[in-house]
Design an enzyme around this catalytic site. Structure first.
Site, PDB file in Angstrom:
ATOM      1  N   HIS A   1     -35.763 -79.480 -21.916  1.00  0.00           N
ATOM      2  CA  HIS A   1     -34.473 -78.272 -22.388  1.00  0.00           C
ATOM      3  C   HIS A   1     -35.151 -76.923 -22.211  1.00  0.00           C
ATOM      4  CE1 HIS A   1     -32.637 -81.969 -23.882  1.00  0.00           C
ATOM      5  NE2 HIS A   1     -31.577 -81.396 -23.727  1.00  0.00           N
TER       6      HIS A   1
ATOM      7  N   LYS B   1     -33.976 -74.178 -27.477  1.00  0.00           N
ATOM      8  CA  LYS B   1     -33.430 -75.472 -28.150  1.00  0.00           C
ATOM      9  C   LYS B   1     -34.242 -75.635 -29.194  1.00  0.00           C
ATOM     10  CE  LYS B   1     -32.275 -80.147 -27.438  1.00  0.00           C
ATOM     11  NZ  LYS B   1     -30.904 -80.158 -28.279  1.00  0.00           N
TER      12      LYS B   1
HETATM   13  N1  LIG Z   1     -23.242 -82.516 -27.984  1.00  0.00           N
HETATM   14  C1  LIG Z   1     -23.506 -81.927 -26.686  1.00  0.00           C
HETATM   15  O1  LIG Z   1     -23.108 -82.222 -25.729  1.00  0.00           O
HETATM   16  C2  LIG Z   1     -24.430 -80.619 -26.761  1.00  0.00           C
HETATM   17  C3  LIG Z   1     -24.728 -79.766 -25.639  1.00  0.00           C
HETATM   18  C4  LIG Z   1     -25.614 -78.714 -25.764  1.00  0.00           C
HETATM   19  C5  LIG Z   1     -26.005 -78.253 -26.957  1.00  0.00           C
HETATM   20  N2  LIG Z   1     -25.815 -79.262 -28.024  1.00  0.00           N
HETATM   21  C6  LIG Z   1     -26.308 -78.788 -29.568  1.00  0.00           C
HETATM   22  O2  LIG Z   1     -25.389 -77.783 -29.896  1.00  0.00           O
HETATM   23  C7  LIG Z   1     -25.849 -76.794 -30.821  1.00  0.00           C
HETATM   24  C8  LIG Z   1     -25.551 -75.645 -30.194  1.00  0.00           C
HETATM   25  O3  LIG Z   1     -26.101 -75.050 -28.940  1.00  0.00           O
HETATM   26  P1  LIG Z   1     -25.908 -73.707 -28.386  1.00  0.00           P
HETATM   27  O4  LIG Z   1     -26.591 -74.201 -26.891  1.00  0.00           O
HETATM   28  O5  LIG Z   1     -24.643 -73.273 -28.263  1.00  0.00           O
HETATM   29  O6  LIG Z   1     -27.134 -72.981 -29.154  1.00  0.00           O
HETATM   30  P2  LIG Z   1     -26.858 -71.426 -29.477  1.00  0.00           P
HETATM   31  O7  LIG Z   1     -26.737 -70.609 -28.228  1.00  0.00           O
HETATM   32  O8  LIG Z   1     -28.328 -71.228 -30.320  1.00  0.00           O
HETATM   33  O9  LIG Z   1     -25.808 -71.253 -30.525  1.00  0.00           O
HETATM   34  C9  LIG Z   1     -25.660 -71.769 -31.811  1.00  0.00           C
HETATM   35  C10 LIG Z   1     -24.703 -70.731 -32.667  1.00  0.00           C
HETATM   36  O10 LIG Z   1     -24.615 -71.109 -33.740  1.00  0.00           O
HETATM   37  C11 LIG Z   1     -24.454 -69.714 -34.647  1.00  0.00           C
HETATM   38  N3  LIG Z   1     -24.533 -70.102 -35.994  1.00  0.00           N
HETATM   39  C12 LIG Z   1     -25.683 -70.521 -36.843  1.00  0.00           C
HETATM   40  N4  LIG Z   1     -25.130 -70.509 -38.076  1.00  0.00           N
HETATM   41  C13 LIG Z   1     -23.941 -70.401 -38.042  1.00  0.00           C
HETATM   42  C14 LIG Z   1     -22.803 -70.610 -38.992  1.00  0.00           C
HETATM   43  N5  LIG Z   1     -23.110 -71.136 -40.375  1.00  0.00           N
HETATM   44  N6  LIG Z   1     -21.590 -70.399 -38.595  1.00  0.00           N
HETATM   45  C15 LIG Z   1     -21.202 -70.160 -37.518  1.00  0.00           C
HETATM   46  N7  LIG Z   1     -22.150 -70.034 -36.514  1.00  0.00           N
HETATM   47  C16 LIG Z   1     -23.594 -70.480 -36.748  1.00  0.00           C
HETATM   48  C17 LIG Z   1     -25.470 -69.062 -34.158  1.00  0.00           C
HETATM   49  O11 LIG Z   1     -25.615 -67.855 -34.834  1.00  0.00           O
HETATM   50  P3  LIG Z   1     -26.756 -66.679 -34.441  1.00  0.00           P
HETATM   51  O12 LIG Z   1     -26.873 -66.521 -32.887  1.00  0.00           O
HETATM   52  O13 LIG Z   1     -26.530 -65.509 -35.241  1.00  0.00           O
HETATM   53  O14 LIG Z   1     -28.183 -67.517 -34.689  1.00  0.00           O
HETATM   54  C18 LIG Z   1     -25.543 -69.386 -32.795  1.00  0.00           C
HETATM   55  O15 LIG Z   1     -24.634 -68.165 -32.163  1.00  0.00           O
HETATM   56  C19 LIG Z   1     -27.387 -77.172 -30.734  1.00  0.00           C
HETATM   57  O16 LIG Z   1     -27.634 -78.175 -31.927  1.00  0.00           O
HETATM   58  C20 LIG Z   1     -27.619 -77.741 -29.515  1.00  0.00           C
HETATM   59  O17 LIG Z   1     -28.621 -78.796 -29.396  1.00  0.00           O
HETATM   60  C21 LIG Z   1     -25.183 -80.164 -28.103  1.00  0.00           C
END
Ligand SMILES: NC(=O)c1ccc[n+]([C@@H]2O[C@H](COP(=O)([O-])OP(=O)(O)OC[C@H]3O[C@@H](n4cnc5c(N)ncnc54)[C@H](OP(=O)(O)O)[C@@H]3O)[C@@H](O)[C@H]2O)c1
Length: 231
Positions: free
Chosen positions: A137, A141
């Site tokens: 990844h 991540k």
């Molecule tokens: N299930 C699936 O199909 C799938 C697919 C892809 C990813 N994921 C998972 O989904 C999650 C997010 O992935 P991503 O790629 O979007 O990550 P990302 O780009 O790092 O986004 C995470 C976001 O969450 C925000 N955040 C942190 N604490 C928060 C809170 N209390 N309230 C609201 N927002 C908050 C962060 O803000 P800041 O920028 O200020 O830190 C960041 O903008 C990860 O755990 C990833 O492993 C799952």
């Protein structure tokens, strides 16, 4: 539908774009307005029909608890928080809430997991091959191994109790995700792999789950939603 996306990161933005294109009314809440879940108040959540939670492992349990306590059905794609799943499940059951969680919302991965389980059943009882998992990844991540790799390992071990299926994780570059199961013997190699080319596949699956969940109390997985569906 009126949808709240919790988390304005890569996945939150991809889901928001897709949901707007499908005509949903979309609101997003990011970290600055939601430290320790403080933005998920009953007033803010009034009229929200479903929430999608895509944040970080340490934020997800609090966000889920607040959404469930407010009676909002929630689809959670955040990975790395599942040690808290028993507590969240008790909360959902106690409140009559609805939660659908999945480490991976792509249909291709769902089918890949089924194929991997069938392949493991074929290798069960046959010595001479090592079985192992590689997952790759993007560098940002946070959790490793990936939630999908953990699910994959459990499925493989269930079908083949003689192998451990160790996981190797790579965090580098910017690609959305790849999972590979390899059986390697002295004379030949068998490989089964899934590669995500973009986040839109995850976003489409998560949005389909959000459209499916309201009115279905309990804790669900993507398998529950897709069971019986073949396209
Ligand atoms: N299930 C699936 O199909 C799938 C697919 C892809 C990813 N994921 C998972 O989904 C999650 C997010 O992935 P991503 O790629 O979007 O990550 P990302 O780009 O790092 O986004 C995470 C976001 O969450 C925000 N955040 C942190 N604490 C928060 C809170 N209390 N309230 C609201 N927002 C908050 C962060 O803000 P800041 O920028 O200020 O830190 C960041 O903008 C990860 O755990 C990833 O492993 C799952």
């Amino acid at each position: 539908m009126r949808i709240l996306i919790v988390g304005n990161g890569k996945m939150g933005r991809a889901i928001g774009a897709l949901a707007r294109a499908k005509g949903h009314e979309v609101e997003t809440i990011g970290r600055p307005e939601n430290i320790d879940g403080c933005g998920l108040t009953p007033e803010r959540l009034r009229g929200v029909q479903v929430a999608l939670e895509f944040t970080l492992p340490d934020a997800a349990p609090t966000n889920l608890a607040r959404l469930i306590e407010a009676g909002v059905p929630v689809v959670c794609g955040t990975t790395g928080w599942h040690a808290e799943l028993p507590r969240i499940t008790r909360l959902v059951e106690g409140r009559g809430g609805a939660l659908l969680h999945a480490a991976n919302f792509s249909i291709g991965v769902h089918l890949f997991l089924r194929a991997a389980r069938a392949l493991a059943a074929e290798f069960a009882g046959r010595s001479g091959f090592d079985g192992f998992i590689l997952e790759e990844h993007h560098a940002a991540k946070l959790d490793a191994p990936s939630g999908t790799a953990r699910v994959l390992q459990t499925r493989l071990r269930d079908a083949d109790r003689e192998r451990e299926y160790p996981i190797t994780s790579i965090r580098a570059g910017s690609f959305p995700g790849a999972h590979v199961v390899t059986y390697d013997g002295p004379y030949e190699t068998v490989v089964l792999s899934h590669t995500a080319r973009s986040r839109e596949g995850f976003a489409a699956g998560a949005l389909a789950a959000a459209e499916w969940l309201p009115g279905r109390p309990g804790v669900h997985t993507l398998d529950d939603m897709l069971s019986g569906v073949r396209r």
